[in-house]
Scaffold this motif. Sequence first.
Motif, PDB file in Angstrom:
ATOM      1  N   UNK A 180       0.800  -1.233   0.000  1.00  0.00           N
ATOM      2  CA  UNK A 180       0.000   0.000   0.000  1.00  0.00           C
ATOM      3  C   UNK A 180       0.828   1.276   0.000  1.00  0.00           C
ATOM      4  N   UNK A 181       0.225   2.369  -0.511  1.00  0.00           N
ATOM      5  CA  UNK A 181       0.820   3.695  -0.364  1.00  0.00           C
ATOM      6  C   UNK A 181       0.774   4.102   1.105  1.00  0.00           C
ATOM      7  N   UNK A 182       1.643   5.051   1.450  1.00  0.00           N
ATOM      8  CA  UNK A 182       1.737   5.447   2.857  1.00  0.00           C
ATOM      9  C   UNK A 182       0.399   5.924   3.425  1.00  0.00           C
ATOM     10  N   UNK A 227       4.010  -6.919  14.804  1.00  0.00           N
ATOM     11  CA  UNK A 227       5.008  -7.915  15.236  1.00  0.00           C
ATOM     12  C   UNK A 227       5.478  -8.797  14.082  1.00  0.00           C
ATOM     13  N   UNK A 228       4.540  -9.095  13.160  1.00  0.00           N
ATOM     14  CA  UNK A 228       4.900 -10.027  12.089  1.00  0.00           C
ATOM     15  C   UNK A 228       5.579  -9.364  10.892  1.00  0.00           C
ATOM     16  N   UNK A 229       5.665  -8.038  10.881  1.00  0.00           N
ATOM     17  CA  UNK A 229       6.272  -7.375   9.726  1.00  0.00           C
ATOM     18  C   UNK A 229       7.794  -7.427   9.811  1.00  0.00           C
ATOM     19  N   UNK A 230       8.449  -7.336   8.641  1.00  0.00           N
ATOM     20  CA  UNK A 230       9.900  -7.221   8.710  1.00  0.00           C
ATOM     21  C   UNK A 230      10.248  -5.786   9.114  1.00  0.00           C
ATOM     22  N   UNK A 231      11.515  -5.573   9.475  1.00  0.00           N
ATOM     23  CA  UNK A 231      11.942  -4.298  10.060  1.00  0.00           C
ATOM     24  C   UNK A 231      11.549  -3.099   9.183  1.00  0.00           C
ATOM     25  N   UNK A 232      11.764  -3.259   7.863  1.00  0.00           N
ATOM     26  CA  UNK A 232      11.549  -2.122   6.964  1.00  0.00           C
ATOM     27  C   UNK A 232      10.067  -1.749   6.896  1.00  0.00           C
ATOM     28  N   UNK A 233       9.223  -2.776   6.731  1.00  0.00           N
ATOM     29  CA  UNK A 233       7.791  -2.533   6.662  1.00  0.00           C
ATOM     30  C   UNK A 233       7.277  -1.944   7.975  1.00  0.00           C
ATOM     31  N   UNK A 234       7.807  -2.482   9.093  1.00  0.00           N
ATOM     32  CA  UNK A 234       7.341  -2.006  10.390  1.00  0.00           C
ATOM     33  C   UNK A 234       7.676  -0.526  10.566  1.00  0.00           C
ATOM     34  N   UNK A 235       8.885  -0.155  10.111  1.00  0.00           N
ATOM     35  CA  UNK A 235       9.289   1.243  10.239  1.00  0.00           C
ATOM     36  C   UNK A 235       8.359   2.156   9.431  1.00  0.00           C
ATOM     37  N   UNK A 295       5.296   1.509   8.552  1.00  0.00           N
ATOM     38  CA  UNK A 295       3.983   1.522   9.187  1.00  0.00           C
ATOM     39  C   UNK A 295       3.970   2.463  10.386  1.00  0.00           C
ATOM     40  N   UNK A 296       5.052   2.392  11.179  1.00  0.00           N
ATOM     41  CA  UNK A 296       5.082   3.247  12.367  1.00  0.00           C
ATOM     42  C   UNK A 296       5.178   4.716  11.983  1.00  0.00           C
ATOM     43  N   UNK A 297       5.928   4.969  10.883  1.00  0.00           N
ATOM     44  CA  UNK A 297       6.006   6.351  10.415  1.00  0.00           C
ATOM     45  C   UNK A 297       4.631   6.831   9.963  1.00  0.00           C
ATOM     46  N   UNK A 298       3.929   5.972   9.225  1.00  0.00           N
ATOM     47  CA  UNK A 298       2.607   6.346   8.716  1.00  0.00           C
ATOM     48  C   UNK A 298       1.658   6.649   9.863  1.00  0.00           C
ATOM     49  N   UNK A 299       1.837   5.915  10.963  1.00  0.00           N
ATOM     50  CA  UNK A 299       0.931   6.114  12.099  1.00  0.00           C
ATOM     51  C   UNK A 299       1.370   7.268  12.998  1.00  0.00           C
ATOM     52  N   UNK A 300       2.594   7.825  12.739  1.00  0.00           N
ATOM     53  CA  UNK A 300       3.142   8.792  13.682  1.00  0.00           C
ATOM     54  C   UNK A 300       2.374  10.111  13.693  1.00  0.00           C
ATOM     55  N   UNK A 319      -1.026  12.089  13.907  1.00  0.00           N
ATOM     56  CA  UNK A 319      -2.313  11.728  14.505  1.00  0.00           C
ATOM     57  C   UNK A 319      -3.360  11.461  13.437  1.00  0.00           C
ATOM     58  N   UNK A 320      -4.328  10.639  13.756  1.00  0.00           N
ATOM     59  CA  UNK A 320      -5.450  10.412  12.861  1.00  0.00           C
ATOM     60  C   UNK A 320      -6.147  11.753  12.610  1.00  0.00           C
ATOM     61  N   UNK A 321      -6.797  11.880  11.472  1.00  0.00           N
ATOM     62  CA  UNK A 321      -7.519  13.110  11.126  1.00  0.00           C
ATOM     63  C   UNK A 321      -6.620  14.338  11.054  1.00  0.00           C
ATOM     64  N   UNK A 322      -5.337  14.150  10.688  1.00  0.00           N
ATOM     65  CA  UNK A 322      -4.482  15.312  10.446  1.00  0.00           C
ATOM     66  C   UNK A 322      -4.041  15.293   8.989  1.00  0.00           C
ATOM     67  N   UNK A 323      -3.475  16.439   8.556  1.00  0.00           N
ATOM     68  CA  UNK A 323      -2.952  16.532   7.196  1.00  0.00           C
ATOM     69  C   UNK A 323      -1.865  15.478   6.966  1.00  0.00           C
ATOM     70  N   UNK A 324      -0.999  15.272   7.968  1.00  0.00           N
ATOM     71  CA  UNK A 324       0.099  14.310   7.834  1.00  0.00           C
ATOM     72  C   UNK A 324      -0.409  12.904   7.563  1.00  0.00           C
ATOM     73  N   UNK A 325      -1.575  12.630   8.114  1.00  0.00           N
ATOM     74  CA  UNK A 325      -2.162  11.306   8.013  1.00  0.00           C
ATOM     75  C   UNK A 325      -2.670  11.024   6.602  1.00  0.00           C
TER      76      UNK A 325
END
Lengths: 452, 452
Positions: free
Chosen positions: B96-98, B118-126, B128-133, B135-141
Amino acid sequence: MAEALESNRTRAQMKDIMQSLSAGRFVSVRRTLHTLPASDVALVLESSPKRTRDELWELIDSDFHSDVIEELSEDVRNGIITQMTTTNAVDVLGQMDTDDLAETLSSLPEEVLASLLRSMDAQDRQRAEQALSYGEETAGFIMNTDTITLRSDVTIDVVLRYLRLRGKIPEDSDSFYVVNRNDTLIGRVPVTRLLTEPAEALVEEIMDDEPEAIPVDMHDGEVASLFERYNWLSAPVVDDKHRLVGRITIDDVVDIIREDAEHSMMSMAGLDDEEDTFAPVLQSTRRRSIWLGVNLLTALMAAAVSDLFEATLSQLAVLAILNTIVPSMGGVAGNQTLTLVIRGMALGHVNPGNSRSLVSKELAIGFLNGVIWAVLIAAVIALWKQDYQLGIIIAFAMMANMIAAALSGATLPIIMKKLKIDPALAGSVILTTITDVVGIFAFLGTATLFLL
Amino acid sequence: MAEALESNRTRAQMKDIMQSLSAGRFVSVRRTLHTLPASDVALVLESSPKRTRDELWELIDSDFHSDVIEELSEDVRNGIITQMTTTNAVDVLGQMDTDDLAETLSSLPEEVLASLLRSMDAQDRQRAEQALSYGEETAGFIMNTDTITLRSDVTIDVVLRYLRLRGKIPEDSDSFYVVNRNDTLIGRVPVTRLLTEPAEALVEEIMDDEPEAIPVDMHDGEVASLFERYNWLSAPVVDDKHRLVGRITIDDVVDIIREDAEHSMMSMAGLDDEEDTFAPVLQSTRRRSIWLGVNLLTALMAAAVSDLFEATLSQLAVLAILNTIVPSMGGVAGNQTLTLVIRGMALGHVNPGNSRSLVSKELAIGFLNGVIWAVLIAAVIALWKQDYQLGIIIAFAMMANMIAAALSGATLPIIMKKLKIDPALAGSVILTTITDVVGIFAFLGTATLFLL
């Protein structure tokens, strides 16, 4: 350096304008209004009560009038145009794009429109009549005619030289369209592709061959849902012979998406979607009175049902006290189903193939709701009124009404749509009538049978 | 030759798929599903009851899964992801796109999200965590990070050669952004301008100098209203140091515009805006029960008010019969005002400077409504029940309740917004409680004073 948008900028400017206006600093108001984009000026006008709105309008430079009018909502726009002198109005309309002109003219009252058309010169009148020739709420009505077309047998290099010569391209052009000698649409070239493909390539080599095109008579709501579903930025519009007649851009569609989504909410409360937040008192009272009148009839009908049980009520005042509970719960549960189905129909989720399973699902929910709230209300009434028989009676009525609510909430919009009645407009009032009548009948009827 | 879109194409395809499915022609279903764009497949899934949906999902090629999931609404998407094996889910998310990744992950239940991370490899997890960093309902999101940036000191010719080398440009790029060495946003160049300006011109000569930029933490509803107001197709997103971090395109915003507009309607009926039209029965019953519970409390409160007048009701059964008319009319009139004010607030028309005049306007409408419906109901009751005194009493109650309805309909949303409570969610139930209590009190109270 670029400024990040302050989130409260508009609000601060508006406060500023209002303060200057009430302090009589007209020069300052005029100056502020002219630094704002037309859409912000429109927002200021829409947020002002009638009298302030008129004062502000006088302070806006007349060169700017047509830009602002294009951004106003229908009700506010009509109010302003109707107050203008015919000469001024004709002037303002003359400066508009075809799609804005069509929208503005079509919403004006008959007499105003006729008098404006009479006062236009031949050329403007022709343009206005052309703009009005496509029916309201069609693709033709919202399209623009400023499309740049290409031939398929030229090279990118030639296209680029032509564009440089031409100069200005509408900024929201994301694609150019390719037509043959008969103006038949045969392809589409995204602007970005002109930048990435080799200059000597032919247009026909890089174009998308069978671009999806919108028929000029398609309903605008359908156009909007296509844009939404396929994430289009623009789309070509063709006539019945597949000749390119214009294009629709996403910014025109965004308004339709919002209006369509708001339509249901406003209609369910018996309001017009274009209702001006600051509409004159008399106009609002008149518009809303139809809905209140319909509701009075349904309330009287519910009273007439209670009236059938006058003998019961006069013997047991406790029934009068509890008589509103079952209809009220049925109304809320039924409206939940109704709202869900209306929204589902707007999103295209409901079709003849799945409506039976939708109705079954809602009936199952209605049944479960019936069980839950019947048990609860029986317990409450048994404790409050120390009468377990009364508890059982109200529980039975609750059960019956919850099922009636689910059934009517799910089937009403589907039936009404078949009869071409807008379910958002009339669904809620019919539903409430049903849940009132069933609720009262079930409660007072059972009580008459078992308690007297 | 280009085909004009058939308006019933999707419906016909859907019927086709359903028929083939129930006839067990799975190969044919699979083939049809693969000729459709992802958004149409999503619509088919959203329009299917749970069991059919699961069958269809099995028939979709797994390469296509992530495209389809991106197009699904939240509820349906979560249902599908939760049922997938962790390995499959991780696989789908990896494609997926970010912005889609952020949206998908954030709406999943906690446990599912944790197990997926937990099941993602390091790169995907990073990623994903960046995408979630943000807040929901913000421009960054909602932003994408695939922005093409330019330097200001190069010529158009260099830019064009760079783009040809680069090849693919995201098709919805209507502008490129100009940044300095620190990634600070300093300008914007519409794509079309690269086509029309001379090749030897420098970027800094043709760029717009101070493009409006969206702060990365701006609320997405505000982003949507800016796009809507200024007809943007895309906008740059900057961090607090004005560094370009991404861009937002109109297609992401269109979803927010629709959701925002629908939110009020769904909330006013006590529904979740993301509610799946074909949600499982138990889930729907549970979600809707909160609202029904609140309504039961208010219905009991209204009954308790009637209970105060038990003595009156037991003497005059006619009062029991007419007791629902005044509350019902007050509820409808109050909901009209409430809906108008909630819509006005969503459009940005209501602000501290004009709320007083909005309340006065609605009070004036309430007063006029009161006079009209009081006279009418008095006449109806005097004729029906042959009791002009009863007519006067109900007229008085109607008048009082219409004014109470207008006052609470106009002030409740303004007060609730100040208290950071969503007026669409709780406004309607509080309003109805007020109009019920005032209506019953005014009618039975006056009757007790004058008729006993």
